[in-house]
Every structure is written in C-alpha cells, then in structure tokens.
Design a protein around this motif. Structure first.
Motif, PDB file in Angstrom:
ATOM      1  N   GLY A   1       0.787  -1.242   0.051  1.00  0.00           N
ATOM      2  CA  GLY A   1       0.017  -0.015  -0.083  1.00  0.00           C
ATOM      3  C   GLY A   1       0.912   1.244   0.078  1.00  0.00           C
ATOM      4  O   GLY A   1       0.248   2.585   0.127  1.00  0.00           O
ATOM      5  N   ALA A   2       2.028   1.082  -0.158  1.00  0.00           N
ATOM      6  CA  ALA A   2       2.986   2.448   0.038  1.00  0.00           C
ATOM      7  C   ALA A   2       2.615   3.355  -1.310  1.00  0.00           C
ATOM      8  O   ALA A   2       2.877   4.523  -0.950  1.00  0.00           O
ATOM      9  CB  ALA A   2       4.517   1.802  -0.211  1.00  0.00           C
ATOM     10  N   PHE A   3       2.214   2.857  -2.556  1.00  0.00           N
ATOM     11  CA  PHE A   3       1.896   3.756  -3.328  1.00  0.00           C
ATOM     12  C   PHE A   3       1.008   2.830  -4.484  1.00  0.00           C
ATOM     13  O   PHE A   3       0.718   1.691  -4.102  1.00  0.00           O
ATOM     14  CB  PHE A   3       3.325   4.146  -4.428  1.00  0.00           C
ATOM     15  CG  PHE A   3       3.992   2.794  -4.728  1.00  0.00           C
ATOM     16  CD1 PHE A   3       3.798   2.005  -5.711  1.00  0.00           C
ATOM     17  CD2 PHE A   3       4.994   2.945  -3.753  1.00  0.00           C
ATOM     18  CE1 PHE A   3       4.658   1.096  -6.137  1.00  0.00           C
ATOM     19  CE2 PHE A   3       6.033   1.588  -4.203  1.00  0.00           C
ATOM     20  CZ  PHE A   3       5.789   0.897  -5.186  1.00  0.00           C
ATOM     21  N   THR A   4       0.411   3.397  -5.510  1.00  0.00           N
ATOM     22  CA  THR A   4      -0.592   2.889  -6.427  1.00  0.00           C
ATOM     23  C   THR A   4       0.119   1.927  -7.088  1.00  0.00           C
ATOM     24  O   THR A   4       1.140   1.865  -7.448  1.00  0.00           O
ATOM     25  CB  THR A   4      -1.128   3.807  -7.349  1.00  0.00           C
ATOM     26  OG1 THR A   4      -1.884   4.936  -6.573  1.00  0.00           O
ATOM     27  CG2 THR A   4      -2.011   3.147  -8.231  1.00  0.00           C
ATOM     28  N   GLY A   5      -0.503   0.496  -6.866  1.00  0.00           N
ATOM     29  CA  GLY A   5       0.086  -0.444  -7.711  1.00  0.00           C
ATOM     30  C   GLY A   5       0.906  -1.510  -6.570  1.00  0.00           C
ATOM     31  O   GLY A   5       1.170  -2.702  -6.895  1.00  0.00           O
ATOM     32  N   ALA A   6       1.136  -0.991  -5.283  1.00  0.00           N
ATOM     33  CA  ALA A   6       1.899  -1.699  -4.212  1.00  0.00           C
ATOM     34  C   ALA A   6       1.110  -2.637  -3.571  1.00  0.00           C
ATOM     35  O   ALA A   6       0.367  -2.520  -2.264  1.00  0.00           O
ATOM     36  CB  ALA A   6       2.900  -0.673  -3.208  1.00  0.00           C
ATOM     37  N   VAL A   7       0.592  -3.754  -4.232  1.00  0.00           N
ATOM     38  CA  VAL A   7      -0.536  -4.615  -3.856  1.00  0.00           C
ATOM     39  C   VAL A   7       0.114  -5.637  -2.592  1.00  0.00           C
ATOM     40  O   VAL A   7      -0.522  -6.336  -2.019  1.00  0.00           O
ATOM     41  CB  VAL A   7      -1.142  -5.431  -4.721  1.00  0.00           C
ATOM     42  CG1 VAL A   7      -1.753  -4.634  -5.720  1.00  0.00           C
ATOM     43  CG2 VAL A   7       0.053  -6.284  -5.679  1.00  0.00           C
ATOM     44  N   SER A   8       1.765  -5.625  -2.644  1.00  0.00           N
ATOM     45  CA  SER A   8       2.233  -6.678  -1.697  1.00  0.00           C
ATOM     46  C   SER A   8       3.599  -5.794  -1.397  1.00  0.00           C
ATOM     47  O   SER A   8       4.087  -4.988  -2.118  1.00  0.00           O
ATOM     48  CB  SER A   8       2.515  -7.972  -2.196  1.00  0.00           C
ATOM     49  OG  SER A   8       3.355  -8.013  -3.314  1.00  0.00           O
ATOM     50  N   ALA A   9       4.170  -6.220  -0.053  1.00  0.00           N
ATOM     51  CA  ALA A   9       5.325  -5.793   0.136  1.00  0.00           C
ATOM     52  C   ALA A   9       6.561  -6.146  -0.676  1.00  0.00           C
ATOM     53  O   ALA A   9       6.331  -7.431  -1.334  1.00  0.00           O
ATOM     54  CB  ALA A   9       5.781  -6.043   1.638  1.00  0.00           C
ATOM     55  N   HIS A  10       7.551  -5.483  -0.728  1.00  0.00           N
ATOM     56  CA  HIS A  10       8.685  -5.789  -1.602  1.00  0.00           C
ATOM     57  C   HIS A  10      10.096  -5.350  -0.977  1.00  0.00           C
ATOM     58  O   HIS A  10      10.049  -4.716  -0.255  1.00  0.00           O
ATOM     59  CB  HIS A  10       8.622  -4.819  -3.138  1.00  0.00           C
ATOM     60  CG  HIS A  10       9.728  -5.138  -3.749  1.00  0.00           C
ATOM     61  ND1 HIS A  10      10.253  -6.183  -4.422  1.00  0.00           N
ATOM     62  CD2 HIS A  10      10.823  -4.145  -4.252  1.00  0.00           C
ATOM     63  CE1 HIS A  10      11.132  -6.058  -5.312  1.00  0.00           C
ATOM     64  NE2 HIS A  10      11.557  -4.755  -5.082  1.00  0.00           N
ATOM     65  N   GLU A  11      10.872  -6.556  -1.068  1.00  0.00           N
ATOM     66  CA  GLU A  11      12.111  -6.542  -0.088  1.00  0.00           C
ATOM     67  C   GLU A  11      13.024  -5.496  -0.522  1.00  0.00           C
ATOM     68  O   GLU A  11      13.908  -4.636   0.157  1.00  0.00           O
ATOM     69  CB  GLU A  11      12.812  -7.881   0.018  1.00  0.00           C
ATOM     70  CG  GLU A  11      12.230  -8.918   1.091  1.00  0.00           C
ATOM     71  CD  GLU A  11      13.024  -9.974   1.170  1.00  0.00           C
ATOM     72  OE1 GLU A  11      13.995 -10.373   0.406  1.00  0.00           O
ATOM     73  OE2 GLU A  11      13.123 -10.545   2.546  1.00  0.00           O
ATOM     74  N   GLY A  12      13.391  -5.352  -1.970  1.00  0.00           N
ATOM     75  CA  GLY A  12      14.580  -4.431  -2.482  1.00  0.00           C
ATOM     76  C   GLY A  12      15.716  -5.052  -2.342  1.00  0.00           C
ATOM     77  O   GLY A  12      16.101  -6.311  -1.814  1.00  0.00           O
ATOM     78  N   ALA A  13      16.628  -4.704  -3.060  1.00  0.00           N
ATOM     79  CA  ALA A  13      18.039  -5.135  -3.462  1.00  0.00           C
ATOM     80  C   ALA A  13      18.980  -5.154  -2.221  1.00  0.00           C
ATOM     81  O   ALA A  13      19.562  -6.286  -2.009  1.00  0.00           O
ATOM     82  CB  ALA A  13      18.793  -4.474  -4.507  1.00  0.00           C
TER      83      ALA A  13
END
Length: 206
Positions: free
Chosen positions: A128-140
């Motif tokens: 939910g961090a921004f539009t389209g962020a339907v799930s969490a993402h870890e990042g590099a």
C-alpha cells in the motif's frame, strides 16, 4: 582514513576508503600500461576466486593482490572504469574470495531502473505504499542480506536518493518506501561507475 586506488592499463580504478586499522599497506604506484598479456595458458594459474581475470601482467598481478587484501573485509569498494573493462568481474571476485561467498551476490543496475522506482527497488516498499503496491517488496539491499550487493552505474543515482544510500552504507540500515522504521541489513557493497565521481561531486551532481 586514507584513500587507496589502483590504476590499470584499461583505465579502470579500484578505490576504497580505509580506516587506520583496515589496510596498512599501500599498493605499488601505478605503472605505464603493460603490453598485451600473453595467452592465459602461459601465465601461472590464477586462484579459483579470480579465474575470470585473464592475464598475468604487472597490472593484473596488482589487481589480484588488491582483491586478496580487500576480500576478507566488509569495506565498501568503488570500481571506476570505462564500459566493458570488467568492473562486474572484479565484484564477483571480491564476493567469491570473501566470507560472504556462501551468501547471495545481488547485481543492481542503477541505470536500468526508472528514477521513480529506484527507492522501491533498492530499499523495498510496504504493501500500500503507492498505487500498485499490492504486496510488500524487499528491495536489493534486503535481498543481499548476508552477502554482497553490486551497485552498477552508481553515478546514475539521482541526488535526492543519495542521502538514503549514504545511510545504508554508513549504518547498514534501510527504510522501505512507506515504512516508518528502518531495517538493519548485513551486506557488503561493491559499486561501479564509468563516471569520474570526484568531478561529479565538484559539479554538484553527486
């Protein structure tokens, strides 16, 4: 700390800022570019960790020595050189010879990601961090936890993202987009650029 750098015949530079207790030996002064190395079969067999580094001229011997000195530490390393000079090969050699060799080696190309997505791709985001962020993402950074993160084309990072990168490098903490708390990461960073970052800093672009 002191700044150690190694100049090679193909205009590639390995630079690291070290503290008083990190590296106490300086590399030999740069020499003029060596003649084209003889075929690899005539050179002494390189170690498994540096097998991709072909040649046995003075510059390559200095490079292998520098890698052997840097690999056991967690020092952040910057590799500067023209496109095609093997900067990623050096990153792989540093990782393979380090205590993190059993961990992940994550390659992140800063020039291949749209500027609006760089923070999310580097540091992750929460649902939910921004539009389209339907799930969490870890990042590099978090994907590289326990291993090495290779940041290619570091000079392409926009100025507004660099304070977050600085915190990640100095404190080993990242804050995912949309989060309020920082996450600790155990990662060694090797970065590369084809730009002269000293000149970029002087020009106010980095």
């Amino acid at each position: 700390g002191a700044e150690v750098e190694l100049l090679l015949g193909k205009q590639i530079r390995v630079k690291v800022r070290v503290g008083d207790d990190a590296l106490d030996a300086q590399p030999a002064p740069p020499e003029a570019p060596a003649p084209r190395p003889s075929p690899v079969l005539s050179a002494p067999r390189p170690s498994r960790d540096t097998a991709e580094l072909i040649g046995d001229g003075p510059a390559m011997r200095r490079l292998r020595l520098m890698i052997s000195r840097l690999a056991p530490s967690d020092l952040t390393v910057l590799v500067e050189g023209e496109t095609g000079t093997g900067k990623e090969v050096i990153a792989r050699a540093l990782h393979a010879a380090s205590r993190r060799a059993r961990g992940p080696l994550v390659v992140f190309d800063c020039a291949a990601v749209a500027a609006a997505l760089l923070a999310s791709e580097l540091f992750g985001h929460v649902k939910g961090a921004f539009t389209g962020a339907v799930s969490a993402h870890e990042g590099a950074f978090r994907r590289a936890d326990g291993g090495t993160l290779f940041l290619d084309e570091l000079g392409e990072l926009p100025l507004d993202l660099q304070p977050s990168l600085l915190r990640a490098l100095e404190a080993r903490q990242v804050r995912p987009v949309g989060a309020t708390d920082y996450k600790r990461v155990d990662v060694r960073v090797v970065a590369a650029t084809n730009r002269d970052l000293d000149a970029e800093v002087a020009a106010g672009r980095f």
